[in-house]
Design a protein around this motif. Sequence first.
Motif, mmCIF file in Angstrom:
data_model
loop_
_atom_site.group_PDB
_atom_site.id
_atom_site.type_symbol
_atom_site.label_atom_id
_atom_site.label_comp_id
_atom_site.label_asym_id
_atom_site.label_seq_id
_atom_site.Cartn_x
_atom_site.Cartn_y
_atom_site.Cartn_z
ATOM 1 N N VAL A 48 0.829 -1.205 0.000
ATOM 2 C CA VAL A 48 0.000 0.000 0.000
ATOM 3 C C VAL A 48 0.867 1.260 0.000
ATOM 4 O O VAL A 48 0.649 2.178 -0.784
ATOM 5 C CB VAL A 48 -0.955 0.006 1.211
ATOM 6 C CG1 VAL A 48 -1.734 1.311 1.270
ATOM 7 C CG2 VAL A 48 -1.908 -1.172 1.135
ATOM 8 N N MET A 49 1.883 1.274 0.864
ATOM 9 C CA MET A 49 2.691 2.484 0.977
ATOM 10 C C MET A 49 3.606 2.697 -0.228
ATOM 11 O O MET A 49 3.662 3.773 -0.802
ATOM 12 C CB MET A 49 3.556 2.440 2.231
ATOM 13 C CG MET A 49 2.909 3.087 3.442
ATOM 14 S SD MET A 49 3.994 2.998 4.860
ATOM 15 C CE MET A 49 4.883 4.537 4.695
ATOM 16 N N LEU A 50 4.346 1.660 -0.600
ATOM 17 C CA LEU A 50 5.363 1.825 -1.625
ATOM 18 C C LEU A 50 4.812 1.671 -3.031
ATOM 19 O O LEU A 50 5.189 2.386 -3.944
ATOM 20 C CB LEU A 50 6.497 0.814 -1.418
ATOM 21 C CG LEU A 50 7.206 0.889 -0.075
ATOM 22 C CD1 LEU A 50 8.370 -0.072 -0.041
ATOM 23 C CD2 LEU A 50 7.689 2.304 0.171
ATOM 24 N N LYS A 51 3.920 0.692 -3.208
ATOM 25 C CA LYS A 51 3.462 0.414 -4.569
ATOM 26 C C LYS A 51 2.132 1.074 -4.867
ATOM 27 O O LYS A 51 1.687 1.068 -6.015
ATOM 28 C CB LYS A 51 3.330 -1.101 -4.770
ATOM 29 C CG LYS A 51 4.619 -1.847 -4.499
ATOM 30 C CD LYS A 51 4.496 -3.317 -4.826
ATOM 31 C CE LYS A 51 5.726 -4.069 -4.352
ATOM 32 N NZ LYS A 51 5.518 -5.521 -4.368
ATOM 33 N N GLY A 52 1.499 1.604 -3.837
ATOM 34 C CA GLY A 52 0.229 2.280 -4.061
ATOM 35 C C GLY A 52 -0.888 1.343 -4.481
ATOM 36 O O GLY A 52 -1.813 1.732 -5.174
ATOM 37 N N LEU A 53 -0.784 0.088 -4.055
ATOM 38 C CA LEU A 53 -1.812 -0.879 -4.440
ATOM 39 C C LEU A 53 -3.027 -0.768 -3.537
ATOM 40 O O LEU A 53 -2.947 -0.277 -2.419
ATOM 41 C CB LEU A 53 -1.246 -2.298 -4.378
ATOM 42 C CG LEU A 53 -0.041 -2.544 -5.278
ATOM 43 C CD1 LEU A 53 0.514 -3.936 -5.054
ATOM 44 C CD2 LEU A 53 -0.429 -2.342 -6.741
ATOM 45 N N GLY A 54 -4.150 -1.264 -4.012
ATOM 46 C CA GLY A 54 -5.399 -1.180 -3.250
ATOM 47 C C GLY A 54 -5.806 -2.512 -2.676
ATOM 48 O O GLY A 54 -5.085 -3.505 -2.775
ATOM 49 N N ILE A 55 -6.992 -2.512 -2.107
ATOM 50 C CA ILE A 55 -7.501 -3.705 -1.441
ATOM 51 C C ILE A 55 -7.651 -4.851 -2.437
ATOM 52 O O ILE A 55 -7.552 -6.019 -2.074
ATOM 53 C CB ILE A 55 -8.853 -3.397 -0.730
ATOM 54 C CG1 ILE A 55 -9.336 -4.585 0.109
ATOM 55 C CG2 ILE A 55 -9.934 -3.010 -1.730
ATOM 56 C CD1 ILE A 55 -8.617 -4.736 1.412
ATOM 57 N N GLY A 56 -7.853 -4.504 -3.719
ATOM 58 C CA GLY A 56 -8.001 -5.523 -4.752
ATOM 59 C C GLY A 56 -6.806 -6.456 -4.829
ATOM 60 O O GLY A 56 -6.933 -7.620 -5.208
ATOM 61 N N VAL A 57 -5.631 -5.968 -4.435
ATOM 62 C CA VAL A 57 -4.430 -6.786 -4.515
ATOM 63 C C VAL A 57 -4.112 -7.436 -3.169
ATOM 64 O O VAL A 57 -3.683 -8.579 -3.109
ATOM 65 C CB VAL A 57 -3.224 -5.932 -4.972
ATOM 66 C CG1 VAL A 57 -1.972 -6.782 -5.027
ATOM 67 C CG2 VAL A 57 -3.528 -5.314 -6.323
ATOM 68 N N VAL A 58 -4.350 -6.696 -2.087
ATOM 69 C CA VAL A 58 -3.930 -7.239 -0.794
ATOM 70 C C VAL A 58 -5.079 -7.895 -0.030
ATOM 71 O O VAL A 58 -4.981 -8.151 1.159
ATOM 72 C CB VAL A 58 -3.293 -6.136 0.100
ATOM 73 C CG1 VAL A 58 -1.992 -5.672 -0.485
ATOM 74 C CG2 VAL A 58 -4.249 -4.994 0.316
ATOM 75 N N TRP A 59 -6.168 -8.205 -0.729
ATOM 76 C CA TRP A 59 -7.321 -8.771 -0.014
ATOM 77 C C TRP A 59 -6.984 -10.100 0.644
ATOM 78 O O TRP A 59 -7.463 -10.414 1.718
ATOM 79 C CB TRP A 59 -8.531 -8.915 -0.943
ATOM 80 C CG TRP A 59 -8.323 -9.892 -2.067
ATOM 81 C CD1 TRP A 59 -7.808 -9.627 -3.294
ATOM 82 C CD2 TRP A 59 -8.605 -11.294 -2.044
ATOM 83 N NE1 TRP A 59 -7.751 -10.758 -4.047
ATOM 84 C CE2 TRP A 59 -8.234 -11.808 -3.307
ATOM 85 C CE3 TRP A 59 -9.129 -12.171 -1.101
ATOM 86 C CZ2 TRP A 59 -8.367 -13.149 -3.646
ATOM 87 C CZ3 TRP A 59 -9.264 -13.512 -1.436
ATOM 88 C CH2 TRP A 59 -8.884 -13.993 -2.690
#
Lengths: 247, 368
Positions: free
Chosen positions: B331-342
Amino acid sequence: MNNKAITCKDLTKRFGDFFAVNHISFEVEQGEIFGFLGANGAGKTTAMRMLCGLSYPSSGEATVAGFNVFKQQEEIKKNIGYMSQKFSLYESLTVRENIRFYGGVYGLSDKQLKEKGDELIEKLGMQQEAKMMVGSLPLGWKQKLAFSVAIIHQPRIVFLDEPTGGVDPVTRRQFWDLIYDAAEQGITVFVTTHYMDEAEYCNRISIMVDGRIDALDTPANLRQQFGATSMNEVFYALARSAKRSAD
Amino acid sequence: MKQFMVFVRKEFYHVFRDRRTLLILFGLPIMQILLFGYALTTEIKNAEIIVVDHAGDAASQQLTTMITASKYFDINSSTASDQDIYKAFKQGKVKCAVVFPTGFGNDLLNGQVAQLQVIADASDPNTAKTLTNYITAIVADYQQQVNPTANIPMRIEPVTRMLYNPELNGSMNFVPGVMALVLMIICTTLTSVSIVREKEMGTMEILLVSPFKPVYVVLAKAVPYLALAMVDFVIILILSVLALEMPVRGNLVLLFFESTLFIISCLSLGLLISSVTRSQQTAMMVSMMGMMLPTILFTGFIFPLENMPLPLQLISNLLPSRWFYVIVKAVMLKGLGIGVVWKETLVLAGMTLVLLTISIKSFKTRLS
């Protein structure tokens, strides 16, 4: 529902083969000061913990304030106060904050808390100390405060587990004045103690030996029964028969 | 509800009146972040280097200047002889040496293979490898400059791009790990110690005899520390953005949600510790030492999990911090959302739920 403050019938607590409390039966009247004596390890604290709802009895029956200790622990908790042998106020809270906390936990309203708090502080003569941390008060004051806090919600019964341990005789005397005061207000006092002079102050006392109640009567009757001149002698006569070592 | 608030207020009194608690609460995160961010990095800066220049021509001097100019090296001596090299290594003065042979520049200009020797102190293999890599990179740069259109048949030129962290900034890797570490230690220590203290003081018994339900005792303990841990999280976040130049590329709300989950799992762990320990000191030891080591070992921010033997990898899966770390990085470094880290979120949520249930259960059963 009955008018007895406490009733016990064959109340027992076993830990494996060991009967910490072995079929004890007794009744305590409302407003009575009931002394609960016994050597260390005789089972006093275990019995008291069962009555307070801190542990379940293994067998037997008991009611506290008319409520069943097996099924109605929540009702019992609302109707009793408790003061343990360990000092039990928060040292890093002031006198008034302690009063507010314990009163609040028992569901007193803000107005009641204020009134009760003022009344209590005045009665104990602690106006000067109301804003001091409890940790900085002398032990005797703490004990008196702890007792007053334990009955702040006007319970039907208050349980005192060796409340005067380590306190000087003068303070003990003052402490007992508070106990009489509470009894006059109709609060039943159930107290364990090691001090035999304190036993004399009780309306009735029971003496536990090895998990059983070996004697139960008024101090005067017990002295007569054992042909003794003081409670001390009565206690020694009974304690000598104990098989469990006092730890 | 009012009883609950009374309890929470009391808990805050405890925290703000106890210097030791305050120190753990606010001193620890600041210290850890700065320590890990500045002091403990795998990056090597300003390594002492010796240059022995037998060539003394334009090429060798230009290269030497480039090495000096890079932030990785400090020239210890550029006029040394071969004998000096080994002396300097033995004394531990330098980590690396570069030797230009005679005719270095000539070889280069005449289209022959120009050689230069790089010597590194491999008693510390990681440092040695890193330093020689730096030198190689500088040499490749130079080669590119002097001969941009080198006409070598069959040439593969890898174009590397370091995503998310182009400067290979070590703290990018550390900070999310330190976040997990700090929150873990603070939450477990403070909850376990505060509950065990009540046991020690005898106040716990009074609470249990009161009509205040044991479950509420647990919750009333957890709520203040949850709030304080969130404050800590904000402090860490601000520090890492301002002082360590960490980016926050992803959704801040998501980040807060994930850390709340993680904090609750740590609080439950602290609760669990409190029900198996009897003294404040033991509780403190177990929470600090007992939690610090596994968190450092198995979260992946110092030792890559991928290189561990399978059994250890499996153990690492049991740690909430390991999942939190992956999430924070994403989330912090790659700016990914819940869709990826669910998936990680689900694991973390599951762990939190299990830990919370176990800890409340164990708290209750202890009573009878």
